[in-house]
Structures are given as C-alpha cells and as structure tokens.
Design a protein around this motif. Sequence first.
Motif, mmCIF file in Angstrom:
data_model
loop_
_atom_site.group_PDB
_atom_site.id
_atom_site.type_symbol
_atom_site.label_atom_id
_atom_site.label_comp_id
_atom_site.label_asym_id
_atom_site.label_seq_id
_atom_site.Cartn_x
_atom_site.Cartn_y
_atom_site.Cartn_z
ATOM 1 N N VAL A 23 2.962 -23.670 -66.740
ATOM 2 C CA VAL A 23 2.443 -24.412 -67.890
ATOM 3 C C VAL A 23 3.531 -25.293 -68.489
ATOM 4 C CG1 VAL A 23 1.534 -24.184 -70.232
ATOM 5 C CG2 VAL A 23 0.661 -22.715 -68.407
ATOM 6 N N LEU A 24 4.752 -24.775 -68.568
ATOM 7 C CA LEU A 24 5.854 -25.547 -69.137
ATOM 8 C C LEU A 24 6.162 -26.783 -68.292
ATOM 9 C CD1 LEU A 24 8.059 -25.784 -71.275
ATOM 10 C CD2 LEU A 24 9.530 -24.373 -69.818
ATOM 11 N N CYS A 25 6.152 -26.603 -66.968
ATOM 12 C CA CYS A 25 6.399 -27.745 -66.085
ATOM 13 C C CYS A 25 5.317 -28.817 -66.268
ATOM 14 C CB CYS A 25 6.446 -27.282 -64.631
ATOM 15 S SG CYS A 25 7.911 -26.331 -64.198
ATOM 16 N N ALA A 26 4.066 -28.383 -66.346
ATOM 17 C CA ALA A 26 2.973 -29.333 -66.530
ATOM 18 C C ALA A 26 3.048 -30.018 -67.890
ATOM 19 C CB ALA A 26 1.633 -28.616 -66.380
ATOM 20 N N TRP A 27 3.502 -29.284 -68.903
ATOM 21 C CA TRP A 27 3.612 -29.855 -70.247
ATOM 22 C C TRP A 27 4.744 -30.871 -70.325
ATOM 23 C CZ3 TRP A 27 7.658 -29.073 -73.890
ATOM 24 C CH2 TRP A 27 7.399 -29.616 -75.154
ATOM 25 N N MET A 28 5.850 -30.581 -69.640
ATOM 26 C CA MET A 28 7.009 -31.473 -69.677
ATOM 27 C C MET A 28 6.749 -32.781 -68.931
ATOM 28 S SD MET A 28 10.125 -28.753 -69.123
ATOM 29 C CE MET A 28 11.327 -30.069 -68.993
ATOM 30 N N MET A 29 6.018 -32.679 -67.828
ATOM 31 C CA MET A 29 5.737 -33.871 -67.024
ATOM 32 C C MET A 29 4.362 -33.696 -66.391
ATOM 33 S SD MET A 29 8.100 -35.627 -64.052
ATOM 34 C CE MET A 29 9.469 -35.723 -65.217
ATOM 35 N N LEU A 30 3.369 -34.423 -66.867
ATOM 36 C CA LEU A 30 1.978 -34.235 -66.466
ATOM 37 C C LEU A 30 1.758 -34.258 -64.951
ATOM 38 C CD1 LEU A 30 -0.867 -33.745 -67.440
ATOM 39 C CD2 LEU A 30 -1.179 -36.216 -67.667
ATOM 40 N N PRO A 31 2.409 -35.147 -64.187
ATOM 41 C CA PRO A 31 2.191 -35.134 -62.729
ATOM 42 C C PRO A 31 2.520 -33.797 -62.072
ATOM 43 C CG PRO A 31 3.216 -37.190 -63.367
ATOM 44 C CD PRO A 31 3.228 -36.314 -64.593
ATOM 45 N N LEU A 32 3.409 -33.019 -62.695
ATOM 46 C CA LEU A 32 3.758 -31.716 -62.133
ATOM 47 C C LEU A 32 2.589 -30.738 -62.192
ATOM 48 C CD1 LEU A 32 7.389 -31.120 -63.456
ATOM 49 C CD2 LEU A 32 6.661 -31.905 -61.199
ATOM 50 N N ALA A 33 1.586 -31.049 -63.014
ATOM 51 C CA ALA A 33 0.411 -30.190 -63.094
ATOM 52 C C ALA A 33 -0.299 -30.108 -61.745
ATOM 53 C CB ALA A 33 -0.554 -30.700 -64.160
ATOM 54 N N PHE A 34 -0.146 -31.154 -60.915
ATOM 55 C CA PHE A 34 -0.790 -31.152 -59.606
ATOM 56 C C PHE A 34 0.068 -30.480 -58.538
ATOM 57 C CE2 PHE A 34 -3.030 -34.471 -61.839
ATOM 58 C CZ PHE A 34 -4.331 -34.275 -61.432
ATOM 59 N N LEU A 35 1.269 -30.059 -58.908
ATOM 60 C CA LEU A 35 2.138 -29.334 -57.985
ATOM 61 C C LEU A 35 2.296 -27.868 -58.383
ATOM 62 C CD1 LEU A 35 5.019 -31.955 -57.587
ATOM 63 C CD2 LEU A 35 3.076 -31.608 -56.064
ATOM 64 N N ALA A 36 2.162 -27.591 -59.690
ATOM 65 C CA ALA A 36 2.422 -26.257 -60.223
ATOM 66 C C ALA A 36 1.594 -25.140 -59.590
ATOM 67 C CB ALA A 36 2.214 -26.252 -61.736
ATOM 68 N N PRO A 37 0.313 -25.357 -59.210
ATOM 69 C CA PRO A 37 -0.446 -24.248 -58.617
ATOM 70 C C PRO A 37 0.175 -23.678 -57.356
ATOM 71 C CG PRO A 37 -1.945 -25.966 -59.327
ATOM 72 C CD PRO A 37 -0.561 -26.523 -59.466
ATOM 73 N N GLY A 38 0.908 -24.497 -56.593
ATOM 74 C CA GLY A 38 1.543 -24.001 -55.370
ATOM 75 C C GLY A 38 2.599 -22.951 -55.654
ATOM 76 N N PRO A 39 3.636 -23.277 -56.457
ATOM 77 C CA PRO A 39 4.617 -22.262 -56.811
ATOM 78 C C PRO A 39 4.022 -21.073 -57.558
ATOM 79 C CG PRO A 39 5.495 -24.445 -57.226
ATOM 80 C CD PRO A 39 4.048 -24.628 -56.873
ATOM 81 N N LEU A 40 2.993 -21.319 -58.383
ATOM 82 C CA LEU A 40 2.345 -20.208 -59.081
ATOM 83 C C LEU A 40 1.703 -19.256 -58.091
ATOM 84 C CD1 LEU A 40 1.367 -18.755 -61.623
ATOM 85 C CD2 LEU A 40 -0.580 -20.329 -61.700
ATOM 86 N N ALA A 41 0.979 -19.808 -57.124
ATOM 87 C CA ALA A 41 0.355 -18.965 -56.103
ATOM 88 C C ALA A 41 1.406 -18.224 -55.288
ATOM 89 C CB ALA A 41 -0.526 -19.816 -55.186
ATOM 90 N N MET A 42 2.522 -18.894 -54.998
ATOM 91 C CA MET A 42 3.599 -18.244 -54.257
ATOM 92 C C MET A 42 4.157 -17.069 -55.048
ATOM 93 S SD MET A 42 7.099 -19.908 -52.689
ATOM 94 C CE MET A 42 7.744 -20.336 -54.326
ATOM 95 N N ALA A 43 4.346 -17.261 -56.365
ATOM 96 C CA ALA A 43 4.861 -16.180 -57.197
ATOM 97 C C ALA A 43 3.879 -15.009 -57.267
ATOM 98 C CB ALA A 43 5.147 -16.710 -58.606
ATOM 99 N N LEU A 44 2.595 -15.316 -57.443
ATOM 100 C CA LEU A 44 1.586 -14.248 -57.501
ATOM 101 C C LEU A 44 1.527 -13.471 -56.201
ATOM 102 C CD1 LEU A 44 -1.328 -16.157 -59.298
ATOM 103 C CD2 LEU A 44 0.300 -14.549 -60.303
ATOM 104 N N THR A 45 1.614 -14.175 -55.090
ATOM 105 C CA THR A 45 1.578 -13.510 -53.788
ATOM 106 C C THR A 45 2.798 -12.633 -53.595
ATOM 107 O OG1 THR A 45 0.383 -15.418 -52.889
ATOM 108 C CG2 THR A 45 1.327 -13.879 -51.310
ATOM 109 N N ALA A 46 3.966 -13.148 -53.976
ATOM 110 C CA ALA A 46 5.196 -12.363 -53.845
ATOM 111 C C ALA A 46 5.141 -11.102 -54.706
ATOM 112 C CB ALA A 46 6.400 -13.217 -54.233
ATOM 113 N N ILE A 47 4.594 -11.218 -55.911
ATOM 114 C CA ILE A 47 4.476 -10.058 -56.801
ATOM 115 C C ILE A 47 3.538 -9.020 -56.199
ATOM 116 C CG2 ILE A 47 3.620 -9.277 -59.056
ATOM 117 C CD1 ILE A 47 4.580 -12.037 -60.143
#
Length: 207
Positions: free
Chosen positions: A170-194
């Motif tokens: 959320v912070l990445c998307a808030w800081m720079m809106l285009p990152l909102a279209f990239l953030a789900p990838g690292p988020l999914a990676m983190a959830l999978t790793a957990i």
Amino acid sequence: MSTRTREPGERREPGEIFGPRMTLFADVLSIGVVTALACLPLVTVPAALSTACAVLRSVREGRPVTAGRYVALLRERARFGDLAAGAVALAGALLIAADVGLAGAGLPGGRVFAVVAGVIGAYAVVVGLRSCARPESLTDWRAAVRGAARDALRDVGGSGLVLLALAAAVLCAWMMLPLAFLAPGPLAMALTAIDVRDESVTHRETA
C-alpha cells in the motif's frame, strides 16, 4: 557467487524456500501487472491474488513464472465460488470502512468502537490474504478460509508479516501510483513465502 541454474529435481540449499528462478524478479513484476489488471473488477480480487500465489508456489516444482501461465490458470477459475468469495470480501471491506467512518463521527464510545473495529478488520484482512496463499483456494474457498483462520491465530508472527507485506504494498502504491500495478506481484510472493514457511514449521513440529 555461482549463478548456475539447477534442474527442477536438484536439491535446494538448506533454508532456501524457492528455487533459483525466483531470482528473476522481472517475472514476479509481470505477475504483479496481470494480477492488478485482473483485480480491476474488484469481485475478482481473491481469485486473482490466489492465482498469483499458485503460480509462484509452483516454482518449487520447476514450473515457470510467466504471465501467460497466470492467465491460463485464471481462465480455468471463472466459477461462481470465486466471484462469491470476491463479493463477500468486497462487502466486508465496505462494512469495515463504514464502521471506521461511524467511529470517527464523534459518537459516544467511538474510540473504543474504532479499536474493536480495527482489530476485527485486521484479523479479517489477515485471514483473507492467508486464504489466497493456501493451495485449497484453487478449489474450495471455505476450506482455505478455515485453514487461514486457524493459522492466523496459531502463527501470530506470520500474521504480522502478512500485515507488514500489505502495508509495504500500500505504501509503494501511495508513494507512486504506477507501482500499484506492480505491487500485487511482490505481495503474492510474500504471502506464498509465509505460507510455505508455515508449512515447514508445521512439518518440523509433527516430525
């Protein structure tokens, strides 16, 4: 440091969760883009995120992480259960937002109500995100939610990591809106790793 690519059947180093293909971070970002696009209808968020987790999890089996494979897997999931899960998640998010809004309107006991609503909302978010990372989410959302609800209480550390991963996205998307279209990838990676980490801990405890 050696960059040799090991075959899918080769043994990974101790403590290594994913195979060497996970180092290709561009693949994770491409998954993030297609996941973000798939989430645009909102009711498709659970199916889109759980598909991303499934694609990333399959790296451990030597399968490639590609946007094409993601799209193919997501197409197979166009079923009522996934849309129903999305509708429930959307309704829950709107309810929590309404509760927080009411708590901030100066009503008696508003602060206490805000704290209670925040705790319930945080738990619901953790359960929802952990459900997306569980393999059962591909076939049975009810089983995935039950397992995630149990894990959220049993593995408090993992639940904290889930919230941190979401906050970072959320912070990445808030800081720079285009990152909102990239953030789900690292988020999914983190959830999978957990989730994989939790599986490893459970296996050691039962061994």
